[in-house]
Each structure stands twice: as C-alpha cells, then as structure tokens.
Design a protein around this motif. Sequence first.
Motif: not given
Length: 461
Positions: A291-306, A308-310
């Motif tokens: 939200k409110h940014s150009r940041s992309l996030i990869r959220y791992d569904l198995t570990s339920e953690r963030l 990657s971010r870029l």
Amino acid sequence: MWLQVSLLCLSCLTQTQQAQDRASLRRSNDHTGRCHYSFTVPSPEESSCSGGSIKPEMDGVSSRLTELEALVSRLLAGEDGEAGTGARAKGEEGVQEAYSQVTRERNQLQQDKERLSRQVQELQRRLAELSQEAETLSQRPCQQTHTSGAKQRENRPASDPAYDLGNGAYQEMKAEVTEVPASQLIPEGSPNFTGCGELQSVGDPVLHKKADSITGKYGVWLQDPEPQGPNYNNKTVWRIDTVGKDVRQVFAYEDMDQLSQGFPMKVLVLPEPMESTGATMYRGSLYYQRKHSRSLIRYDLTSERLASRLELPHAGFHGQHPYSWGGYTDIDLAADEQGLWAIYSTNKAKGAIVISKLDPESLEVKRSWETNIRKNTVANAFIVCGRLYTVGSYTAPNTTINYVFDTATSMGRALSMPFKNKFRYNSMVDYNHAQRKLFAWDNFHMVTYDIRLGKASNSSS
C-alpha cells in the motif's frame, strides 16, 4: 257423446216425472190378505218422450246444455293452459340444459386458449434463448479438435455451428476482426503447436461465487497454476477482498465447492497491507504491491512469511497510472507459461503500458518492454504466453480485447475480440495457464472464462 246421452236421459226423466203427477194410485188386499198397489197412467201417446208437449223442457235443457258446453270449454281451456305451462317448463328446462352445455364448451375453449398461450410464451422464450445463443456463437471463431487424441482444451459442444470437424484449419469469423489471417494459424494438436500461442477467443463468464458484503465490491481471487509445498494444491482457491483501508486478510478454500459455500479452511494475515487488485499467485507465493508504495512483496504461503521485497524502478503508484476504472491499479502482477510479469507505467513512458519480466524469487527486473497504448485508456490487462492483452471497457456488457503486444517480437497491434462484462464492473482479470482460464472479479461476482489459443506463424506490427 256422453253429454248428449246425459241430456236425453235428463229429458226422459223430466217427462216421466210429469206423467207420474197425472197417475192414480190404489192399494188393496188380495184374497190371501197381502197388500197390493196398483196405479194407472195416461195412454202411451201422452206418456211418450216425443211430441210438442216437451218443448218448454227442451228449451230449459238446451239452456243448461249451453251452460254445460261453456263449462266444458273452460275446462278444456284450463287443460290446454296446464299443458302449455308444462310445455313451457319443458322448453325452459331444455334451454337451461343447452346453456349449461354451451358454458361448459366455452370454459373448455378458454382453458385450451390459456394452454396454447402458455405454449406460445414458452416457444417465444426458447426462441429468444436460441437467438442469444446464435448471436454468441456468431461472435466466436471456429476451432479444431485435437488430432493427437490429447485432452481437448475447450468445452464447446460438437453441435456448435462454429465447430467444423471436417475442416483441417481454423476459419475466420466475421465477429472477430484481427490482423491475423486464418491461413496463418496452426491448429492445436499439430506437430508445430507447443501448447502456447496467440489468444483466439474468450468464452462466456462462468459464475462461481458472489461476495455478500460491501468489501466484496472488487477484489482478487486465484488458484496457483504451479503450487509448491505440502499444504496447498492446484484446487486451493485464494480470495482477497480489496475494499478497505487496511487489506491484509487472505482467505483459503479447499476447492471451488467450499468457495461457493463461503466457509474458508484458513485465513492468512499479510505482514504488510495490500493495494489494488493487481496481486497474483505463482509457485506457492502470493505476489502483491504494498500500500502507498511501488514496493513489490513476495509472501510465502507455506511459511506464512514475507520472502522478498523490491521497489519496481520508476513505477507509478497510488493513482498515478491506474487502469480506467481506478482502484489504485498502477501495478498489475501476472503469471503465465513463461514466468512472472509486472504491468505498469512510468513518467518516462508518459502513461504508456510498460511490461517487465521479473525474477520470481528476488523480484528483480530481467527485461522491460514499452508499448504504444496508454494504461488509463484500458480497463484491465493480462498476459498469456508472453503476450499482453488489454480489455477495452470494465462496464460495457459486450466489450472487446482491443490490443495485443508480443514480447517475443516487441510488436503490438489492435484487436477486436469479443469479451463480456456480465455484471458490468470488472475490476480484475488474471490468467491461469494450468487451467487455460481467465479469473475475473466482476461487481461482487467471481467468474472464470475459458479461452482458446492458436499459434500464428508471424505477427503484424
């Protein structure tokens, strides 16, 4: 006749009475001592019923006869009246019975009329459905079956008029206006067809679920085409309602049936809030824009953690370069047979759509392409087999896929391929290459579209 006899007897009795008045009566005992009566009467001429002596009596009898005749006439008139009354009663009874019969026939005719009217209405309804179906079929290009015996990728029936089993190639339909000649198309199932190619047609939307609250006006719903890990598979359905200030909840459903029932098997909470409907699912991860940014996030569904971010270099965000419907759809992520993509724009591109190929692990940009179509002039976009396709309108019930850009040739061209927004507010379109379907969110409704692909030997600029 009985009147005449009675009158004659009455006349004789009268004359006999008159003769009796002139008779003489004597009484005496005989030699044995018994009493004897004797009387004398006038001579036979005087005691006969004929003669002028009975004229007065005849006049009286005639008078009484006249009275009797009048009385008989009245009696006969009474009998005729009773007979007439009976006849009239019988006539009225016959008329009543005839009226009842006519009424029954009229009621039967009315019932037959209503039944025929219902049949006519049903035939008119079927005619309207057939007309609509014919119109739909006329907008679809022809297709070819698999000659290799592989599973057919379309669910269209063999009775479809546009489906020609005897023809060895696709045929061009009037409803599809593209720059690709039909003779250049290579049918699915041929030796040169690798399972990926240009989009040829999009089917009608199929409804799977309707959101039941205002937060479901628009959102994201997906199935992972290449699931990873032991917890989820390709039947798992993911849903995110994107209306709200802090979008973090991700609902997981075991399959489509559980989605339709509305009971998720699990709810995940994202570590950072999501913006827009541009998220996608790929290889066990949820990819989205913060939200409110150009940041992309990869959220791992198995570990339920963030994982990657870029930041996506120079990408517009939060309403700088959205699709025409708005919704802060500046960055739209997509996955296809070739990998992970970002659809966005920059100030340098002056609002034209930019396509970037991303590394699915690190989110780094591998390569970018700039198109010649402005992002805010189209309603949505998706990528199939390395080709970008844009949707003309998000509200028109019958719109088109109006543009295609091929990253393999870096060339784009206009299209006019029919596309339906059945519920008239389509806020999300995403491609699932494992199912060969488009997933869309159309005004509270979660729908899918079957698509058909065909490979072209070359492309027009």
